[in-house]
Write a protein that holds these residues in place. Structure first.
Motif, PDB file in Angstrom:
ATOM      1  N   VAL A 223      40.112  31.463  38.035  1.00  0.00           N
ATOM      2  CA  VAL A 223      39.003  32.126  38.708  1.00  0.00           C
ATOM      3  C   VAL A 223      39.507  32.816  39.977  1.00  0.00           C
ATOM      4  O   VAL A 223      40.302  32.235  40.714  1.00  0.00           O
ATOM      5  CB  VAL A 223      37.925  31.086  39.067  1.00  0.00           C
ATOM      6  CG1 VAL A 223      36.798  31.718  39.869  1.00  0.00           C
ATOM      7  CG2 VAL A 223      37.369  30.461  37.796  1.00  0.00           C
ATOM      8  N   HIS A 224      39.049  34.053  40.197  1.00  0.00           N
ATOM      9  CA  HIS A 224      39.459  34.814  41.380  1.00  0.00           C
ATOM     10  C   HIS A 224      38.232  35.436  42.036  1.00  0.00           C
ATOM     11  O   HIS A 224      37.197  35.625  41.387  1.00  0.00           O
ATOM     12  CB  HIS A 224      40.402  35.966  40.991  1.00  0.00           C
ATOM     13  CG  HIS A 224      41.519  35.561  40.102  1.00  0.00           C
ATOM     14  ND1 HIS A 224      42.718  35.095  40.571  1.00  0.00           N
ATOM     15  CD2 HIS A 224      41.612  35.544  38.743  1.00  0.00           C
ATOM     16  CE1 HIS A 224      43.513  34.822  39.547  1.00  0.00           C
ATOM     17  NE2 HIS A 224      42.866  35.081  38.431  1.00  0.00           N
ATOM     18  N   GLU A 225      38.439  35.807  43.318  1.00  0.00           N
ATOM     19  CA  GLU A 225      37.346  36.474  44.026  1.00  0.00           C
ATOM     20  C   GLU A 225      37.617  37.983  44.149  1.00  0.00           C
ATOM     21  O   GLU A 225      36.698  38.783  44.209  1.00  0.00           O
ATOM     22  CB  GLU A 225      37.207  35.832  45.408  1.00  0.00           C
ATOM     23  CG  GLU A 225      35.898  36.139  46.070  1.00  0.00           C
ATOM     24  CD  GLU A 225      35.756  35.436  47.410  1.00  0.00           C
ATOM     25  OE1 GLU A 225      36.256  34.296  47.554  1.00  0.00           O
ATOM     26  OE2 GLU A 225      35.161  36.043  48.306  1.00  0.00           O
ATOM     27  N   GLN A 226      38.910  38.354  44.169  1.00  0.00           N
ATOM     28  CA  GLN A 226      39.278  39.760  44.399  1.00  0.00           C
ATOM     29  C   GLN A 226      39.869  40.377  43.131  1.00  0.00           C
ATOM     30  O   GLN A 226      40.689  39.740  42.462  1.00  0.00           O
ATOM     31  CB  GLN A 226      40.385  39.849  45.468  1.00  0.00           C
ATOM     32  CG  GLN A 226      40.084  39.160  46.764  1.00  0.00           C
ATOM     33  CD  GLN A 226      39.106  39.955  47.616  1.00  0.00           C
ATOM     34  OE1 GLN A 226      38.960  41.177  47.422  1.00  0.00           O
ATOM     35  NE2 GLN A 226      38.423  39.282  48.508  1.00  0.00           N
ATOM     36  N   LEU A 227      39.541  41.636  42.876  1.00  0.00           N
ATOM     37  CA  LEU A 227      40.140  42.337  41.730  1.00  0.00           C
ATOM     38  C   LEU A 227      41.666  42.372  41.853  1.00  0.00           C
ATOM     39  O   LEU A 227      42.383  42.236  40.861  1.00  0.00           O
ATOM     40  CB  LEU A 227      39.614  43.777  41.654  1.00  0.00           C
ATOM     41  CG  LEU A 227      38.192  43.980  41.113  1.00  0.00           C
ATOM     42  CD1 LEU A 227      37.828  45.455  41.163  1.00  0.00           C
ATOM     43  CD2 LEU A 227      38.043  43.427  39.707  1.00  0.00           C
ATOM     44  N   SER A 228      42.152  42.530  43.094  1.00  0.00           N
ATOM     45  CA  SER A 228      43.604  42.646  43.288  1.00  0.00           C
ATOM     46  C   SER A 228      44.343  41.364  42.880  1.00  0.00           C
ATOM     47  O   SER A 228      45.513  41.406  42.521  1.00  0.00           O
ATOM     48  CB  SER A 228      43.920  42.978  44.748  1.00  0.00           C
ATOM     49  OG  SER A 228      43.360  41.985  45.578  1.00  0.00           O
ATOM     50  N   GLU A 229      43.629  40.216  42.903  1.00  0.00           N
ATOM     51  CA  GLU A 229      44.262  38.954  42.473  1.00  0.00           C
ATOM     52  C   GLU A 229      44.191  38.812  40.957  1.00  0.00           C
ATOM     53  O   GLU A 229      45.075  38.215  40.348  1.00  0.00           O
ATOM     54  CB  GLU A 229      43.510  37.740  43.055  1.00  0.00           C
ATOM     55  CG  GLU A 229      43.510  37.625  44.549  1.00  0.00           C
ATOM     56  CD  GLU A 229      42.383  36.692  45.035  1.00  0.00           C
ATOM     57  OE1 GLU A 229      41.631  36.122  44.218  1.00  0.00           O
ATOM     58  OE2 GLU A 229      42.273  36.572  46.260  1.00  0.00           O
ATOM     59  N   ALA A 230      43.130  39.335  40.392  1.00  0.00           N
ATOM     60  CA  ALA A 230      42.880  39.073  38.966  1.00  0.00           C
ATOM     61  C   ALA A 230      43.568  40.075  38.035  1.00  0.00           C
ATOM     62  O   ALA A 230      44.030  39.707  36.952  1.00  0.00           O
ATOM     63  CB  ALA A 230      41.380  39.099  38.696  1.00  0.00           C
ATOM     64  N   LEU A 231      43.619  41.336  38.445  1.00  0.00           N
ATOM     65  CA  LEU A 231      44.010  42.389  37.489  1.00  0.00           C
ATOM     66  C   LEU A 231      45.503  42.516  37.167  1.00  0.00           C
ATOM     67  O   LEU A 231      45.832  43.032  36.082  1.00  0.00           O
ATOM     68  CB  LEU A 231      43.495  43.755  37.970  1.00  0.00           C
ATOM     69  CG  LEU A 231      41.973  43.959  37.927  1.00  0.00           C
ATOM     70  CD1 LEU A 231      41.617  45.354  38.446  1.00  0.00           C
ATOM     71  CD2 LEU A 231      41.419  43.779  36.521  1.00  0.00           C
ATOM     72  N   PRO A 232      46.427  42.076  38.044  1.00  0.00           N
ATOM     73  CA  PRO A 232      47.827  42.379  37.736  1.00  0.00           C
ATOM     74  C   PRO A 232      48.260  41.957  36.324  1.00  0.00           C
ATOM     75  O   PRO A 232      48.009  40.839  35.888  1.00  0.00           O
ATOM     76  CB  PRO A 232      48.600  41.629  38.826  1.00  0.00           C
ATOM     77  CG  PRO A 232      47.675  41.671  39.988  1.00  0.00           C
ATOM     78  CD  PRO A 232      46.299  41.488  39.381  1.00  0.00           C
ATOM     79  N   ASN A 233      48.855  42.925  35.621  1.00  0.00           N
ATOM     80  CA  ASN A 233      49.399  42.744  34.271  1.00  0.00           C
ATOM     81  C   ASN A 233      48.367  42.441  33.191  1.00  0.00           C
ATOM     82  O   ASN A 233      48.708  41.897  32.139  1.00  0.00           O
ATOM     83  CB  ASN A 233      50.468  41.658  34.245  1.00  0.00           C
ATOM     84  CG  ASN A 233      51.721  42.164  34.885  1.00  0.00           C
ATOM     85  OD1 ASN A 233      52.118  43.309  34.642  1.00  0.00           O
ATOM     86  ND2 ASN A 233      52.308  41.353  35.747  1.00  0.00           N
ATOM     87  N   ALA A 234      47.109  42.799  33.445  1.00  0.00           N
ATOM     88  CA  ALA A 234      46.081  42.530  32.425  1.00  0.00           C
ATOM     89  C   ALA A 234      46.322  43.380  31.179  1.00  0.00           C
ATOM     90  O   ALA A 234      46.709  44.544  31.266  1.00  0.00           O
ATOM     91  CB  ALA A 234      44.697  42.828  32.992  1.00  0.00           C
ATOM     92  N   ASP A 235      46.085  42.752  30.015  1.00  0.00           N
ATOM     93  CA  ASP A 235      46.130  43.473  28.738  1.00  0.00           C
ATOM     94  C   ASP A 235      44.754  44.027  28.390  1.00  0.00           C
ATOM     95  O   ASP A 235      44.639  45.092  27.774  1.00  0.00           O
ATOM     96  CB  ASP A 235      46.574  42.526  27.620  1.00  0.00           C
ATOM     97  CG  ASP A 235      47.991  42.064  27.809  1.00  0.00           C
ATOM     98  OD1 ASP A 235      48.898  42.826  27.473  1.00  0.00           O
ATOM     99  OD2 ASP A 235      48.197  40.939  28.331  1.00  0.00           O
ATOM    100  N   ILE A 236      43.730  43.251  28.739  1.00  0.00           N
ATOM    101  CA  ILE A 236      42.340  43.644  28.466  1.00  0.00           C
ATOM    102  C   ILE A 236      41.529  43.354  29.723  1.00  0.00           C
ATOM    103  O   ILE A 236      41.667  42.280  30.321  1.00  0.00           O
ATOM    104  CB  ILE A 236      41.727  42.788  27.319  1.00  0.00           C
ATOM    105  CG1 ILE A 236      42.501  42.932  26.005  1.00  0.00           C
ATOM    106  CG2 ILE A 236      40.233  43.078  27.148  1.00  0.00           C
ATOM    107  CD1 ILE A 236      42.195  44.148  25.178  1.00  0.00           C
ATOM    108  N   VAL A 237      40.667  44.304  30.097  1.00  0.00           N
ATOM    109  CA  VAL A 237      39.720  44.060  31.185  1.00  0.00           C
ATOM    110  C   VAL A 237      38.320  44.233  30.599  1.00  0.00           C
ATOM    111  O   VAL A 237      38.011  45.263  29.996  1.00  0.00           O
ATOM    112  CB  VAL A 237      39.937  45.030  32.363  1.00  0.00           C
ATOM    113  CG1 VAL A 237      38.918  44.764  33.465  1.00  0.00           C
ATOM    114  CG2 VAL A 237      41.358  44.897  32.908  1.00  0.00           C
ATOM    115  N   MET A 238      37.511  43.210  30.764  1.00  0.00           N
ATOM    116  CA  MET A 238      36.145  43.278  30.233  1.00  0.00           C
ATOM    117  C   MET A 238      35.164  43.284  31.400  1.00  0.00           C
ATOM    118  O   MET A 238      35.159  42.362  32.221  1.00  0.00           O
ATOM    119  CB  MET A 238      35.865  42.062  29.337  1.00  0.00           C
ATOM    120  CG  MET A 238      34.494  42.090  28.679  1.00  0.00           C
ATOM    121  SD  MET A 238      34.170  40.602  27.706  1.00  0.00           S
ATOM    122  CE  MET A 238      35.390  40.751  26.408  1.00  0.00           C
ATOM    123  N   ALA A 239      34.363  44.335  31.481  1.00  0.00           N
ATOM    124  CA  ALA A 239      33.352  44.422  32.539  1.00  0.00           C
ATOM    125  C   ALA A 239      32.036  43.858  32.017  1.00  0.00           C
ATOM    126  O   ALA A 239      31.705  44.017  30.839  1.00  0.00           O
ATOM    127  CB  ALA A 239      33.171  45.880  32.951  1.00  0.00           C
TER     128      ALA A 239
END
Ligand code: NCD
Length: 325
Positions: A223-239
């Motif tokens: 679990v993260h609060e910031q996009l900058s913590e969560a997104l690195p190297n993501a294969d899929i991003v689901m909004a």
């Protein structure tokens, strides 16, 4: 006669249901994806060969959506029709539910008319389970969303879509952004993705994150609060959409505040994610709130319409499994 045959004959009226994502084993998910993949050319109108038209001939399927829906309701109806079933769309707003008739009494009456399956969306988490306890031997119950709890066919179609773009889901990073607290889609995806060994990350404002996430959403996730913590190297991003209809009090200051921190754009994906990253969204999309219009409409990145097409094929697979196995 084998024991298995005896048991089946003794329980010959027991039906197959789809109630919760975590009732499904990896083998069952694989089988549904395989079947959905086989139905897909038929949904896309790319083949004349495969004609599943009469696989559910003689079956009557009722859709009862006590919460709003576009994609899920219509894709279930279309899936049932493509398989040759008779479909009845129950209109909750003009039914006797409005005269005070209970859901149980309504369903008892529908069964008396010979309905074989009910595709139900309802605001009460766990309602399908209760209904199966009472009516499970008479009618097949399929969960099309129960409150903020579960939406198994959305999770399945999402998993199917991810399999189309990734060679394997094992160790792949899937980042789910937004209102996790109220999202049945996030819960369903988490279980199914865990079955494949994907790495699931949730990111959103703390008021929209379940407090005890591993209790509320069993399974592994970060679990993260910031996009900058969560997104690195993501294969899929689901909004995800902010589920304003489920907010008890104003959990976030405003949609504008939410957008300022979490609205996904090309820039976010380019800066942090894998170059091959794909964007998903279960719909409905609030353009400009959770995702920019340019990103959601970018056919090189956005899988949103592919998800919708896959939804019909997956719901065909689910109906076939529930009504014939
Ligand atoms: C989702 C739902 O209803 O849970 N939509 C859908 O089924 N495609 C998500 C939402 O409403 O935001």
């Amino acid at each position: 006669m084998t024991t298995e045959t005896t048991t089946r004959q003794e329980n010959k009226e027991a039906r197959k249901h789809l109630i919760a994502s975590n009732d499904l084993t990896r083998a069952e998910i694989d089988a549904l994806i395989k079947q959905a993949n086989a139905f897909l050319p038929y949904v896309q109108k790319k083949t004349e060969n495969q004609k599943p038209r009469d696989l559910l001939a003689g079956k009557t399927i009722l859709t009862l959506f006590a919460e709003n829906s576009t994609r899920t309701k219509i894709s279930f109806e279309l899936a049932a029709k493509l398989l040759g079933a008779t479909v009845i769309n129950f209109d909750a707003t003009t039914s006797s539910l409005k005269k005070g008739e209970s859901l149980d009494d309504t369903i008892e009456n529908l069964i008396a008319m010979g309905i074989d399956a009910i595709v139900l969306r309802h605001k009460s988490a766990g309602i399908h389970h209760q209904l199966v306890q009472r009516f499970g031997e008479q009618v097949c119950m399929i969960n099309a969303g129960d409150g903020a709890h579960d939406h198994p066919t959305q999770g399945l179609l999402d998993c199917f879509t991810m399999h189309q773009v990734l060679d394997t889901l094992h160790d792949k990073k899937v980042v789910i952004v937004g209102d996790i607290l109220h999202s049945r889609v996030a819960r369903s995806n988490l279980h199914l993705l865990n079955c494949y060994g994907a790495k699931v990350h949730f990111v959103g404002p703390p008021p929209l994150m379940p407090k005890e996430i591993t209790e509320v959403i069993p399974g592994g996730c970060l679990v993260h609060e910031q996009l900058s913590e969560a997104l690195p190297n993501a294969d899929i991003v689901m909004a995800l959409r902010i589920q304003t209809e489920r907010q008890e009090s104003n959990s976030i200051a405003s949609l504008a505040d939410y957008s300022a921190m979490y609205r996904l754009t090309h820039q976010h994906l380019k800066q942090w994610c894998k170059p091959t990253v794909k964007l998903m969204h279960p719909g409905p999309v609030n353009r400009g709130v959770e995702v920019s219009t340019a990103l959601i409409d970018d056919p090189a990145i956005s899988l949103v319409l592919q998800q919708v097409t896959n939804g019909v094929a997956m719901r065909m697979a689910v109906l076939l499994r529930c009504l014939t196995e």
